[in-house]
Motif scaffolding. Structure first.
Motif, PDB file in Angstrom:
ATOM      1  N   VAL A  46       0.857  -1.196   0.000  1.00 20.40           N
ATOM      2  CA  VAL A  46       0.000   0.000   0.000  1.00 20.40           C
ATOM      3  C   VAL A  46       0.883   1.233   0.000  1.00 20.40           C
ATOM      4  O   VAL A  46       1.895   1.306   0.703  1.00 20.40           O
ATOM      5  N   TRP A  47       0.490   2.231  -0.796  1.00 19.71           N
ATOM      6  CA  TRP A  47       1.231   3.491  -0.881  1.00 19.71           C
ATOM      7  C   TRP A  47       0.654   4.463   0.124  1.00 19.71           C
ATOM      8  O   TRP A  47      -0.537   4.762   0.091  1.00 19.71           O
ATOM      9  N   GLY A  48       1.480   4.951   1.020  1.00 20.85           N
ATOM     10  CA  GLY A  48       1.048   5.921   2.015  1.00 20.85           C
ATOM     11  C   GLY A  48       0.776   5.277   3.366  1.00 20.85           C
ATOM     12  O   GLY A  48       0.973   4.073   3.568  1.00 20.85           O
ATOM     13  N   ASP A  49       0.307   6.097   4.291  1.00 17.60           N
ATOM     14  CA  ASP A  49       0.087   5.653   5.657  1.00 17.60           C
ATOM     15  C   ASP A  49      -1.291   5.057   5.904  1.00 17.60           C
ATOM     16  O   ASP A  49      -1.510   4.409   6.911  1.00 17.60           O
ATOM     17  N   ASP A  50      -2.222   5.287   4.995  1.00 20.12           N
ATOM     18  CA  ASP A  50      -3.589   4.805   5.172  1.00 20.12           C
ATOM     19  C   ASP A  50      -3.710   3.391   4.610  1.00 20.12           C
ATOM     20  O   ASP A  50      -3.622   3.194   3.391  1.00 20.12           O
ATOM     21  N   PRO A  51      -3.913   2.385   5.469  1.00 26.93           N
ATOM     22  CA  PRO A  51      -3.989   1.006   4.969  1.00 26.93           C
ATOM     23  C   PRO A  51      -5.173   0.746   4.037  1.00 26.93           C
ATOM     24  O   PRO A  51      -5.187  -0.236   3.316  1.00 26.93           O
ATOM     25  N   SER A  52      -6.156   1.646   4.017  1.00 27.72           N
ATOM     26  CA  SER A  52      -7.298   1.465   3.121  1.00 27.72           C
ATOM     27  C   SER A  52      -7.119   2.222   1.795  1.00 27.72           C
ATOM     28  O   SER A  52      -8.029   2.257   0.976  1.00 27.72           O
ATOM     29  N   SER A  53      -5.932   2.794   1.579  1.00 25.02           N
ATOM     30  CA  SER A  53      -5.659   3.528   0.340  1.00 25.02           C
ATOM     31  C   SER A  53      -5.820   2.601  -0.856  1.00 25.02           C
ATOM     32  O   SER A  53      -5.382   1.452  -0.827  1.00 25.02           O
ATOM     33  N   PRO A  54      -6.405   3.095  -1.962  1.00 19.96           N
ATOM     34  CA  PRO A  54      -6.506   2.265  -3.161  1.00 19.96           C
ATOM     35  C   PRO A  54      -5.185   2.194  -3.933  1.00 19.96           C
ATOM     36  O   PRO A  54      -5.040   1.388  -4.841  1.00 19.96           O
ATOM     37  N   PHE A  55      -4.219   3.024  -3.558  1.00 22.53           N
ATOM     38  CA  PHE A  55      -2.954   3.109  -4.276  1.00 22.53           C
ATOM     39  C   PHE A  55      -1.928   2.140  -3.692  1.00 22.53           C
ATOM     40  O   PHE A  55      -1.839   1.963  -2.488  1.00 22.53           O
ATOM     41  N   SER A  56      -1.151   1.528  -4.580  1.00 23.18           N
ATOM     42  CA  SER A  56      -0.065   0.638  -4.168  1.00 23.18           C
ATOM     43  C   SER A  56       1.204   1.046  -4.897  1.00 23.18           C
ATOM     44  O   SER A  56       1.150   1.731  -5.929  1.00 23.18           O
ATOM     45  N   VAL A  57       2.323   0.614  -4.360  1.00 23.47           N
ATOM     46  CA  VAL A  57       3.612   0.789  -5.017  1.00 23.47           C
ATOM     47  C   VAL A  57       4.125  -0.603  -5.373  1.00 23.47           C
ATOM     48  O   VAL A  57       4.136  -1.502  -4.534  1.00 23.47           O
ATOM     49  N   MET A  58       4.514  -0.757  -6.626  1.00 24.98           N
ATOM     50  CA  MET A  58       5.170  -1.986  -7.068  1.00 24.98           C
ATOM     51  C   MET A  58       6.655  -1.677  -7.180  1.00 24.98           C
ATOM     52  O   MET A  58       7.045  -0.775  -7.924  1.00 24.98           O
ATOM     53  N   GLU A  62      10.316   1.487  -9.483  1.00 25.58           N
ATOM     54  CA  GLU A  62       9.008   1.306  -8.857  1.00 25.58           C
ATOM     55  C   GLU A  62       7.943   2.079  -9.622  1.00 25.58           C
ATOM     56  O   GLU A  62       8.237   3.042 -10.317  1.00 25.58           O
ATOM     57  N   PHE A  63       6.712   1.587  -9.482  1.00 27.72           N
ATOM     58  CA  PHE A  63       5.545   2.198 -10.120  1.00 27.72           C
ATOM     59  C   PHE A  63       4.452   2.365  -9.088  1.00 27.72           C
ATOM     60  O   PHE A  63       4.271   1.507  -8.219  1.00 27.72           O
ATOM     61  N   VAL A  64       3.686   3.432  -9.206  1.00 29.21           N
ATOM     62  CA  VAL A  64       2.471   3.587  -8.409  1.00 29.21           C
ATOM     63  C   VAL A  64       1.336   3.031  -9.256  1.00 29.21           C
ATOM     64  O   VAL A  64       1.212   3.361 -10.444  1.00 29.21           O
ATOM     65  N   VAL A  65       0.524   2.165  -8.645  1.00 29.43           N
ATOM     66  CA  VAL A  65      -0.581   1.521  -9.349  1.00 29.43           C
ATOM     67  C   VAL A  65      -1.859   1.666  -8.545  1.00 29.43           C
ATOM     68  O   VAL A  65      -1.833   1.920  -7.335  1.00 29.43           O
ATOM     69  N   VAL A  66      -2.981   1.494  -9.243  1.00 27.95           N
ATOM     70  CA  VAL A  66      -4.287   1.577  -8.599  1.00 27.95           C
ATOM     71  C   VAL A  66      -5.251   0.698  -9.390  1.00 27.95           C
ATOM     72  O   VAL A  66      -5.064   0.492 -10.596  1.00 27.95           O
ATOM     73  N   SER A  67      -6.276   0.217  -8.720  1.00 30.54           N
ATOM     74  CA  SER A  67      -7.337  -0.471  -9.447  1.00 30.54           C
ATOM     75  C   SER A  67      -8.027   0.565 -10.331  1.00 30.54           C
ATOM     76  O   SER A  67      -8.451   1.618  -9.849  1.00 30.54           O
ATOM     77  N   PRO A  68      -8.161   0.297 -11.617  1.00 26.36           N
ATOM     78  CA  PRO A  68      -8.782   1.290 -12.498  1.00 26.36           C
ATOM     79  C   PRO A  68     -10.255   1.528 -12.174  1.00 26.36           C
ATOM     80  O   PRO A  68     -10.789   2.596 -12.461  1.00 26.36           O
ATOM     81  N   PHE A  69     -10.882   0.568 -11.530  1.00 29.56           N
ATOM     82  CA  PHE A  69     -12.314   0.655 -11.280  1.00 29.56           C
ATOM     83  C   PHE A  69     -12.666   1.698 -10.220  1.00 29.56           C
ATOM     84  O   PHE A  69     -13.806   2.134 -10.125  1.00 29.56           O
ATOM     85  N   VAL A  70     -11.660   2.144  -9.447  1.00 27.23           N
ATOM     86  CA  VAL A  70     -11.868   3.220  -8.471  1.00 27.23           C
ATOM     87  C   VAL A  70     -12.168   4.527  -9.202  1.00 27.23           C
ATOM     88  O   VAL A  70     -13.048   5.285  -8.803  1.00 27.23           O
ATOM     89  N   PHE A  71     -11.447   4.780 -10.294  1.00 25.12           N
ATOM     90  CA  PHE A  71     -11.574   6.039 -11.027  1.00 25.12           C
ATOM     91  C   PHE A  71     -12.313   5.903 -12.355  1.00 25.12           C
ATOM     92  O   PHE A  71     -12.809   6.887 -12.882  1.00 25.12           O
ATOM     93  N   PHE A  72     -12.343   4.697 -12.884  1.00 25.99           N
ATOM     94  CA  PHE A  72     -12.957   4.446 -14.201  1.00 25.99           C
ATOM     95  C   PHE A  72     -13.904   3.244 -14.082  1.00 25.99           C
ATOM     96  O   PHE A  72     -13.584   2.144 -14.546  1.00 25.99           O
ATOM     97  N   PRO A  73     -15.063   3.428 -13.440  1.00 21.64           N
ATOM     98  CA  PRO A  73     -15.953   2.286 -13.185  1.00 21.64           C
ATOM     99  C   PRO A  73     -16.450   1.586 -14.455  1.00 21.64           C
ATOM    100  O   PRO A  73     -16.839   0.419 -14.387  1.00 21.64           O
ATOM    101  N   ASP A  74     -16.405   2.263 -15.596  1.00 16.13           N
ATOM    102  CA  ASP A  74     -16.872   1.664 -16.849  1.00 16.13           C
ATOM    103  C   ASP A  74     -15.750   0.984 -17.642  1.00 16.13           C
ATOM    104  O   ASP A  74     -15.994   0.472 -18.735  1.00 16.13           O
TER     105      ASP A  74
END
Length: 140
Positions: free
Chosen positions: A35-47, A56-68
């Motif tokens: 998980v990226w950042g201090d909030d364990p519920s953050s949708p962002f991760s670091v690979m 390293e890359f910052v990644v996120v589930s696309p469905f958080v921002f792009f539900p379609d």
């Protein structure tokens, strides 16, 4: 967002193994994800790559921002991951971090797909019209 099952003992780092190289990084196959950042519920991760320090890359589930968003994997890609059903697939997109959230973009054309059953991953190259490597994360 689902988390891959292979984790290092006593850490929150999950590891994935790419079945083919990430474009531009032929020797980068094993990546830790946390998980990226201090909030364990953050949708962002670091690979973070295991073989190349500092990669390293910052990644996120696309469905958080792009539900379609509906990525379509070809049979060869799904087969290389050993996917037996869509419930095994975790889809992430790589972000290009801008100076502000409004300047941050997502690569919807090349999502990272992880089989959560075996931790095998690939950066898929989609052949769907209208997708971009620089889609604004926040639409104005």
């Amino acid at each position: 967002m689902a988390t891959p099952v292979m984790t290092e003992p006593e850490t929150d780092t999950a590891f994935v193994e790419f079945v083919s190289a990430v474009p531009g990084f032929p020797d980068a196959r094993t990546w830790g994800m946390e998980v990226w950042g201090d909030d364990p519920s953050s949708p962002f991760s670091v690979m973070r790559n295991v073989e190349m320090e500092g990669l390293e890359f910052v990644v996120v589930s696309p469905f958080v921002f792009f539900p379609d968003y509906e990525p379509e994997l070809d049979d060869a890609t799904a087969g290389s991951l050993g996917l037996t059903g869509p419930e095994e697939a975790m889809v992430l997109v790589v972000l290009t971090i801008g100076e502000s959230i409004e300047e941050t973009t997502a690569n919807l054309l090349g999502p990272i797909v992880i089989n959560t059953s075996n931790n095998r991953a690939v950066q898929a190259i989609l052949h769907q019209p209208g997708l971009s490597t620089k889609t604004p994360l926040i639409r104005s």
